[in-house]
Every structure is written in structure tokens, then in C-alpha cells.
Design an enzyme around this catalytic site. Structure first.
Site, PDB file in Angstrom:
ATOM      1  N   THR A  26       0.786  -1.239   0.000  1.00 50.22           N
ATOM      2  CA  THR A  26       0.000   0.000   0.000  1.00 50.22           C
ATOM      3  C   THR A  26       0.811   1.279   0.000  1.00 50.22           C
ATOM      4  O   THR A  26       0.258   2.357  -0.212  1.00 50.22           O
ATOM      5  CB  THR A  26      -0.911   0.022   1.248  1.00 50.22           C
ATOM      6  OG1 THR A  26      -0.087   0.061   2.421  1.00 50.22           O
ATOM      7  CG2 THR A  26      -1.821  -1.188   1.301  1.00 50.22           C
ATOM      8  N   GLY A  54      12.817  -2.362  12.711  1.00 54.60           N
ATOM      9  CA  GLY A  54      13.165  -3.769  12.843  1.00 54.60           C
ATOM     10  C   GLY A  54      11.917  -4.612  12.823  1.00 54.60           C
ATOM     11  O   GLY A  54      10.838  -4.164  12.445  1.00 54.60           O
ATOM     12  N   GLU A  88       0.188  -4.763  15.873  1.00 55.78           N
ATOM     13  CA  GLU A  88      -0.564  -3.508  15.854  1.00 55.78           C
ATOM     14  C   GLU A  88      -2.055  -3.781  15.999  1.00 55.78           C
ATOM     15  O   GLU A  88      -2.766  -3.107  16.755  1.00 55.78           O
ATOM     16  CB  GLU A  88      -0.328  -2.770  14.534  1.00 55.78           C
ATOM     17  CG  GLU A  88       1.008  -2.079  14.416  1.00 55.78           C
ATOM     18  CD  GLU A  88       1.147  -1.338  13.105  1.00 55.78           C
ATOM     19  OE1 GLU A  88       2.137  -0.601  12.958  1.00 55.78           O
ATOM     20  OE2 GLU A  88       0.277  -1.485  12.226  1.00 55.78           O
TER      21      GLU A  88
END
Length: 966
Positions: A26, A54, A88
């Protein structure tokens, strides 16, 4: 100063939108377009490109997710093969559940069904991520749960909207609408604002037809509140928006060009502009903007601050709040009327009784009080807060004092509340009005305390009286109250030099340059002179010029005279004899005045309590009344230091020429903190340090040549924190005082032995544990780690392993102590141990009062203190959440971060040995499993758990019993 206020639901949030995405899919497509479109709408958006350094997700990124109001998840074909993206998503799901964060999924070139069922190419991508986490089933379960929950939220599907531009517009409008809905439906910030909605709606109606709407009315009537609510409800309908606070006050402190440029930067999302050129004008003309100018008294200020609608695009709107008629022909005026009787009575009752239903005997008095406030919201709040909790007789007396007053505007009502304050609160109120409005609350409290006031009780009192507010940890007050406070000071004396406080530049200049006034000012005013971080102040205003001329110095910053941060000049060569012109000075900062060659004697400054001489080459003799002394990076100690019997804090940080402390250091009987960090030549500490009976903190971090500590250190009966990190020549530690709570000896790579005796490890309450009832025991262990000792010997590779044996023995006797040290094995005597991060055992829980837990860690690069958790799992497979143990307390982590410096590089294993009390008692015997894990997902990959251990600790009469092992 220009500032964009966040919407009410977004208060305390740093970011409006967080975007979670897979970069390869994206980054150069929808992500860049979506990010730009959101920012064009002035929706503060974070994409985590900068933090993707990282494979592991960083703690900074987790914090940003939590600080966002909305999370947009861009599901793409390869999203699920990234552990980073999945971590996340886990945090996003957690924020949705715990803090009602809005989550908006976008299915970009991927079928929503494939995401929900983990099928197709998306499912194959997830299988790749799972293969990398074969040893962590819990993490994979968290990923699956997050994917399932988030993908089932209604979102946007790129397969149904072929045009990417149309898709982006739809997402941005959706986000804008959500913010608008949030601001209109969430009235938590306005719940006590009586009658606000009709007023807001009327202003909004006027804005549909007029480019400029002026909200006009007397002070305290609610103009700013109405404008702020209109701004919150409508700002996301515009391409740019800006709320310019306190224009009248701001224009006295900053140049029009500076303020105007800040506004334009806010509207165009530029970091800076130097001047208005044709390009800037064209950009502004293309924008539909909403600007609020709050508290305008001069119509010319609007022109100066780009407050004319023809500068901006079609549909732009400007809102002005003012007490005065500005005579703008194109404006529509909304006059804010007083609250009607019923509304005024309701608002008054909310503050006088903290509810809208007073006792019967107060009803008539409430109506009378409301009459005196004349429908002014500020007066109603202040008067109601003033009468809160008072008897009927007190009410009658206070209201009688208001009868027959002219009530010029509303000041008389406000003054009654001030008159009812105690002396301490009155002084604090006046200081805030004159100097501290808008300042950080912690800094205000520190300075007020230094002045001899009691801010910890005074500030809450003023808040309760509705005289001040605290917002974002800054102290604020209404400008009417500020004006009243300054008038009270001005009425003390016609001549400025006879007043207790000075804040007006002209008054200060008059005092500094008028001989007849100067003496009175110095004798009666509260002055702090600061010459800190000085650099070239000759270009400053006339005040500095007069100070330069009369005081032979290049800059003088008189704090309580209101000259805060007026001059910072490294050209300061000399200062005058303060004993003759400023004998009452209390705080003197001369730090970093690198050109200073002459400092007159300070011995006669009897009220001086705080002195900063950072990097001063030739230190003067120090007056004996000093309580806080900073001699950081100075070349030699003044001989007078032995006479400082009042000294509480002494900083000698980075005194690299210092080889030893004088034996007279023992004379500082009231010293609480001694900072010797990075005194790289310091070799010895005198034995007289044991005479410092009040010393609580001793900081020796980075004293790389310190070879030993004196035996007398065990006599420091109040020492709580000892920092020896990176004292590379230390080979042994003497016996330490039993009161010590935090010891950091990390990276003392020559350290071989430490006298960790039982006497040092014991707590006064060691014999009380066994006699507590179940309820008492549970309450005690709510903070069981808060009074635990913490010993950090990480990376002390030569340290004798007997230290661990001594600590473990103390834990078995019920001592609350936690240890970190270099090593690769669980203590030999620990009952249950196993390779990896979990182990099983059969445990009789009936008489257990605590556990000793052990974790052997192999750091990957650097050794962190993220905190660890131990979950107990029953025979049925259920986790006992009430017995999930945290192996570090918040207090320890906070102190570690503050005093211990950054994490250490480490290529060796470290052992964590933790004492944890049992929160509850059980009456059964059961099979259990103990599972160890990192408290924060972001640290999971930073250290590997090599081995773990558990040892139950029994009440005194059962400590000899041996549980059955399986």
C-alpha cells in the site's frame, strides 16, 4: 497563540487517526493518497513508517496507537504475514475494547471473507506468520481474535469502489463525519454548561448566511465556551481550521507578524513561513477555512492576523468573541444574554450543592444568591462554589455583604469569593493571576512551595472555589479573575515599587531605573533574579536596555517581576552586588553564563535558598541559608560548603576535576540528595558521609574511578536510592543500610562481592505476615511489590553467586526483595524449575503466603526492564487472573527509568529473582501450571526466557512442609 483545540471525545489524545498497513502492498498507492487526504482535512494522522526499524514493534508505537481516536486498518493481501502488523492489530482491538477507540477496516484488493475466515491468499499469508511463532500459541491466538473481530466491523471494500480516488474520498468523509458525530453526541466536557445547546445552534444558524459572526457579551457570560463548542462541532467540515486563543493578551506579548504566521502555518500545515507571498495567498484562497479569534478588543488585530474572509476560499467562516463593538460592517452579531432565572438557579445549585436539588431551607437563599449574580455563568459558578458547605447563617451573612453594591459588571461577586479565602490561598491566587496563568502545574507548585506557600492544599481549594482550572496539567483562570487579581495588587500602592508583585514591563522598567522607588521595591517586593542560559540579549526590548545600563550586565531576568525568559545571554560578564540592590532575592540562576568573570559576594543574601552555578569557573562563597545548590560541571568546590547546614539538595554532577569529597561533607546534616553522577575522577568517598542521617538519594552513576565505598554507608538510616551504575572499578560493596529500597549496581563489571546480609534484606513487618487474616492479607498484597527492595546487579559478570543464594534465603523467610543479576541458572534450591517459559507442578495452596519466581533471560542486544507476568493455570485449563503476578512494580520501573539511565548492552544471560505475596488464600489442593511472559508485547522479541522456576513460601508454622512434586 494559535492553537487547534481537539474535539471533546478526543481530549487527551495526541493523534486523530492511526493507520495500520502493510507497506509493500500500500505504501505508494492508497496509503500515500489516504494520508495526504486526511492531512488536507487537518486530521492529525500517524503512519508508522518512521518507527519501522526492525521486526519487533516498539513501545513508542504502542503508545501512539493508544493516543489515537480512530484507527484505520488497511487489510491487504500480505497484511497477515507481518507479525508487526498483527501486533498492531492486537493493540488496536484492545483499545477498541478498553477505551472505545473507533476502528475502521478497509479491505484493499482483498476479499473481506478471506480475512474473516483466514482463507485464500490472505490465509496463506497468515500461515507464514504462524510458522514464525510456533512456540507462542498465545500470541497466535491473540492475532486470530483480533483479525476476526476487526474484520467483522463495517468498513470499506475496494472491490465495490473501483476508483481509488473515490474510495479515499469516501474514507476521509467517513472519518470526518465520525468526528462530527462524536463532538455533537458526546457532551461529557459540557455536561455542566446550562443552556449551551440553543446558543450554539443559533450561532451555527448565523454561520449559514454570514461569513463573519461575532459573539458579543460581557465578561464571564460564556462567549469563549460557545465559540469553542461551535468550533468542535464544525471544524471537520472545512479544509483548514484554527482556534486563536486570547487575542487581546497574545498581542501584548508577541508581534502581529509572528502570530499571523502561526495561524497561516496551522491552516496550511506548514512548519514555518517567513512572509506572505503570492504563492501563500493562492494556497489560502483555495482553502475553505474556519477560524475563531477569541477575545478581540481591536478591529485592527483582525487585519493584522489575516482575519478577513476575502483572503480565503469560498465558504470560509470566521468567528470572533469580543466584549466591545468592533464596527465590522460584514459581520453578524450574536449577543450572549444572561441566563434566565431557571437556568441561573440550576447552574448555581450545581456548584453550591453539587446537585440541582437543594435542601428546602436553602431554596429562598439560592434565589437571592442567583439574583446577585445577574445570570452571569462565571459569577454563578464562583458564588456557588464560595457558599458550598456553609451553614444558613453563613449564607445570610455573605449575601448581606452583597446587598446595596453597585455590581459594576460582576467584580463584586467575584471579590467576595477572594475575600473568603485563607491568607495562603489568597497569595497563591494573586501569584497565579500575575505570573502563573497558563504555566505547568508541577512547576507552579514547586515555585509556590519555594515561596513558603502550601500549593498542595491551596490549589485544590482554588479549583473547588471555581477560581482556577487545570487543563492538560496547566493552570488557567478566567480573564475576569486574572484582571481582578491584578487590580487587587495595583491597589496596594500607587507607586509600582510599593506593590507586592510586578508584571507590567513599563512598571518594572520604572522600578529598575528610578532610584527613589528601587529601595522600596527591594524591601517589599518578592523578587527572583535569573541569569540562566544567557546569550546575546542586546536585541531585546527596552527593559533589558535599562537593566544593562543600570546593572552593568547584559541581561537580567527577574522572575517574579514578570520578566520570565526575557534575556538569555552568554555575554553576561558581571552582575551587580545584589546585597545592596536585591537583598531579598530567593532564587538565583547563573547557570551556563560562560562569560561571567566576576560574582560579588553572596554572603549577605539572607533569603537566598536556591542557587545554580552550573559551569561557573570561580565559585563564590556560598551563604549558609542555601537549601538547593547546583555546582554541576564546576572546577572546584567552594570552601564554604562545609557551613551549609540548611542544604537539602547538592548537585555535583559532571564535576570531572573532583577526585574526593571533603570530610566536612558530614556537616550537611539536612542533606537529602547528593548527586555525584559522572564525576569520572572521583576515587573515594569519605567515611564522614555516614553522618548524613537525612540522606535519601545517593547518585554515583558513571563514577568510573571510584574504587570503594566507606563502611560507614550502613549508617545512612534514611537512604532509599543508591545508584552505582557503571562504577567500573568497584570490586566489593560493604554492608548497606536496611532502609535502602532501590540499589542499581548494573554494569559494575569488576564487582566481585556484595555484603547482602539478612539484616540488610529484612523488613520491619517480617513477623506480621503469618498472623494476618485472609482479608488483611489480601489488602496488604494489593501493594505488595511497592515496599519490596530491588537490587540490580545486571551485567556484573564477576559477582559471586552467593548474592543470589542470600536473597533466595531471605525470600524463604518472607522478606520482600527482588534481584536481577548476571547468571544462567535458577537457584539450586528452588522447588520447581524447567527449561523454557512454563512448568507444571502439584501444589498445596492452603498455607501458601507468597512465591519466589525466577526467570533466566537471554537478552538480544540490550537488556530492558519491561516487566514480567506469571499466570497460574488450573487443572481445568483456566487461568487464575486474580493470581497473575507482576514481577516488577510500577514504582520500580519509574525509578529505574528516571535514575538508571538507558538500557545496557548485554551479551550474557541475566537472572530475575522476584518475591511476590499471594493476593488470596485457597482451601484446595490442585494441579497448576505456571506460565511466564513479558508484560508488554513490544518486548517479547527483545529477550528470550531460557529457564523459569517457582518456589512456594509457606506461613511460619508450615514452612517445613514439603509439597508433593510430580
Amino acid at each position: 497563540m494559535a492553537s487547534t483545540s481537539s474535539t471533546p471525545p478526543n481530549q487527551g489524545k495526541k493523534w486523530d487517526v492511526f493507520i495500520s498497513f502493510r507497506g509493500d502492498d500500500t505504501r505508494y498507492g492508497i496509503l500515500s493518497h489516504l494520508s495526504d487526504a486526511l492531512k488536507d482535512k487537518q486530521i492529525k494522522t500517524f503512519t508508522d513508517e518512521e518507527l519501522r526499524k526492525g521486526e519487533e514493534i516498539s513501545p513508542e508505537l504502542l503508545k501512539i496507537i493508544r493516543e489515537s481516536s480512530v484507527s484505520i486498518v488497511l487489510f491487504s493481501e500480505n497484511y497477515a504475514n507481518s507479525p508487526w502488523c498483527l501486533d498492531e492489530l492486537v493493540e488496536i482491538r484492545k483499545c477498541k475494547e478498553e477505551s472505545a477507540q473507533i476502528v475502521l477496516p478497509v479491505f484493499y484488493k482483498v476479499d473481506p471473507t478471506d480475512v474473516q475466515k483466514l482463507s485464500g491468499n490472505f490465509g496463506e499469508a497468515f500461515a507464514i506468520a504462524m510458522d514464525g511463532e510456533k512456540g507462542s500459541s498465545q500470541k497466535v491466538d491473540n492475532w486470530k481474535r483480533a483479525l476476526m473481530e476487526v474484520s467483522n466491523i463495517a468498513g470499506w471494500d475496494s472491490q465495490k469502489i473501483k476508483s481509488e480516488a473515490e474510495l479515499v474520498r469516501g474514507i476521509v468523509n467517513d472519518v470526518s463525519n465520525k468526528f462530527s458525530h462524536m463532538s455533537k453526541s458526546d457532551d461529557s466536557c459540557y455536561r455542566n454548561l446550562i443552556g449551551i445547546n440553543p446558543r450554539v445552534e443559533e450561532v451555527e444558524r448565523l454561520l449559514t448566511d454570514k461569513q463573519i459572526v461575532r459573539i458579543w457579551g460581557m465578561g464571564g457570560i460564556g462567549k469563549t465556551t460557545i465559540a469553542r463548542q461551535v468550533f468542535h462541532r464544525n471544524k471537520n467540515k472545512f479544509d483548514g481550521h484554527c482556534f486563536v486563543e486570547n487575542v487581546r493578551e497574545t498581542m501584548t506579548k508577541q508581534s502581529p507578524d509572528d502570530v499571523r504566521n502561526k495561524i497561516i502555518c496551522e491552516l496550511l500545515r506548514e512548519e514555518r513561513i517567513d512572509y506572505l507571498n503570492d504563492r501563500i495567498h493562492k494556497r489560502l484562497k483555495s482553502k475553505k477555512v474556519l477560524i475563531v479569534f477569541d477575545d478581540v478588543e481591536d478591529r485592527n488585530h483582525l487585519k493584522d492576523l489575516a482575519g478577513e474572509c476575502d483572503l480565503y476560499g469560498e465558504g470560509s467562516r470566521i468567528i470572533i468573541t469580543s466584549r466591545d463593538s468592533l464596527g465590522l460592517s460584514e459581520e453578524s452579531i450574536y449577543e450572549v444574554k444572561e441566563l434566565i432565572d431557571s437556568q441561573g438557579l440550576e447552574l448555581f445549585r450545581l456548584h453550591a450543592f453539587e446537585q440541582n436539588r437543594p435542601k428546602e431551607e436553602y431554596k429562598e437563599l439560592s434565589k437571592e444568591a442567583t439574583f446577585h449574580a445577574r445570570g452571569n455563568p462565571l459569577a454563578l459558578k464562583v458564588l456557588g462554589s464560595h457558599l458550598l458547605g456553609r451553614t444558613i447563617e453563613e449564607w445570610e451573612s455573605e449575601l448581606e455583604k452583597l446587598k446595596g453594591k453597585s455590581l459594576k459588571k460582576i467584580e463584586v461577586v467575584l471579590k467576595r469569593s477572594y475575600d473568603g479565602l485563607e491568607k495562603n490561598e489568597q497569595e497563591i491566587f494573586l501569584d497565579i493571576a500575575c505570573f502563573f496563568k497558563g504555566k505547568d502545574k508541577d512547576e507552579v507548585e514547586r515555585k509556590l512551595k519555594a515561596f513558603g506557600f502550601y500549593p498542595k492544599s491551596g490549589i485544590p481549594c482554588l479549583i473547588k472555589k471555581s477560581l482556577i482550572t487545570i487543563s492538560n496539567n496547566r493552570v488557567d483562570m478566567h480573564d475576569l479573575l486574572e484582571q481582578m487579581g491584578k487590580e487587587i495588587v495595583n491597589e496596594e500602592c500607587k507607586q509600582p515599587g510599593g506593590r507586592s508583585r510586578l508584571w507590567n514591563y513599563e512598571d518594572i522598567d520604572h522600578v529598575l531605573t528610578t532610584e527613589t522607588v528601587r529601595t522600596k521595591l527591594i524591601n517589599e517586593a518578592f523578587i527572583i533574579i535569573i541569569f540562566e542560559f544567557c546569550k546575546n540579549c542586546r536585541s531585546r526590548d527596552e527593559l533589558n536596555e535599562s537593566a544593562n545600563k543600570n546593572f552593568e550586565c547584559v541581561g537580567a531576568n527577574s522572575y517574579n517581576c514578570g520578566m520570565e525568559e526575557i534575556s538569555y545571554s552568554r555575554n553576561l560578564i558581571r552582575i551587580p552586588d545584589l546585597s545592596s540592590i536585591a537583598p531579598n532575592v530567593e532564587i538565583l540562576y547563573l547557570g551556563l553564563c560562560s562569560s561571567l568573570v566576576e560574582i560579588p559576594s553572596l554572603q549577605n543574601l539572607s533569603k537566598l535558598t536556591e542557587l545554580d552555578l552550573t559551569r561557573i569557573k570561580d565559585c563564590p562563597e556560598i551563604p549558609c541559608n542555601i537549601r538547593i545548590l547546583n555546582l554541576e560541571d564546576t572546577e572546584q568546590l567552594p570552601s564554604s560548603i562545609k557551613h551549609l547546614s540548611q542544604l537539602v539538595i547538592l548537585s555535583l554532577e559532571q564535576c570531572r576535576a573532583l577526585e574526593s569529597l571533603p570530610s566536612s561533607i558530614g556537616n550537611l546534616k539536612r542533606l537529602e540528595e547528593l548527586d555525584l553522577r559522572e564525576c569520572s575522577r572521583l576515587v573515594t568517598i569519605p567515611s564522614s558521609i555516614g553522618e548524613l542521617k537525612c540522606l535519601e538519594k545517593l547518585l554515583l552513576f558513571g563514577c568510573s574511578n571510584l574504587a570503594s565505598l566507606p563502611e560507614s554507608i550502613k549508617q545512612l538510616s534514611k537512604l532509599k536510592l543508591l545508584n552505582l551504575k557503571c562504577c567500573n572499578r568497584l570490586k566489593s560493596l560493604p554492608e548497606l543500610p536496611s532502609c535502602l529500597e532501590l540499589l542499581n549496581a548494573a554494569d559494575c563489571r569488576s564487582l566481585e562481592s556484595a555484603s547482602i546480609s539478612l539484616n540488610f534484606l529484612e523488613h520491619e513487618d517480617e513477623n506480621e505476615e503469618a498472623d494476618k487474616s485472609e482479608h488483611e492479607n489480601e489488602e496488604a498484597h494489593k501493594s505488595e511489590s511497592e515496599d519490596c527492595k530491588f537490587l540490580d546487579f545486571s551485567n556484573c559478570v564477576k559477582l559471586n553467586k552467593k548474592v543470589m543464594e542470600d536473597v533466595f534465603e531471605a525470600q524463604l523467610l518472607g522478606q520482600k526483595v527482588t534481584l536481577v543479576m548476571a547468571g544462567g541458572e535458577v537457584p539450586e534450591r528452588m522447588r520447581y524449575k524447567n527449561k523454557g517459559s512454563s512448568l507444571s507442578f502439584k501444589l498445596d495452596l492452603r498455607h501458601v503466603i507468597a512465591f519466589s519466581f525466577c526467570v533466566v533471560l537471554r537478552p538480544r542486544g540490550r537488556f530492558y526492564f519491561p516487566g514480567f507476568k506469571v499466570d497460574f493455570i488450573c487443572e481445568s485449563g483456566n487461568r487464575r487472573e486474580r493470581n497473575a503476578f507482576n514481577l516488577y512494580s510500577d514504582r520500580f520501573v519509574a525509578n529505574w527509568n528516571r535514575y538508571y539511565a538507558c538500557p545496557s548492552s548485554s551479551d550474557s544471560s541475566q537472572v530475575l529473582l522476584s518475591f511476590n505475596g499471594l493476593r488470596t488464600r485457597f482451601d484446595e489442593e490442585c494441579f497448576v501450571k505456571a506460565s511466564f511472559c513479558c508484560n508488554a508485547d513490544c518486548f517479547v522479541d527483545l529477550q528470550e526466557i531460557m529457564e523459569c522456576g517457582v518456589h512456594p513460601i509457606y506461613s511460619r508454622d508450615k514452612r517445613r512442609s514439603r509439597p508433593h512434586s510430580i
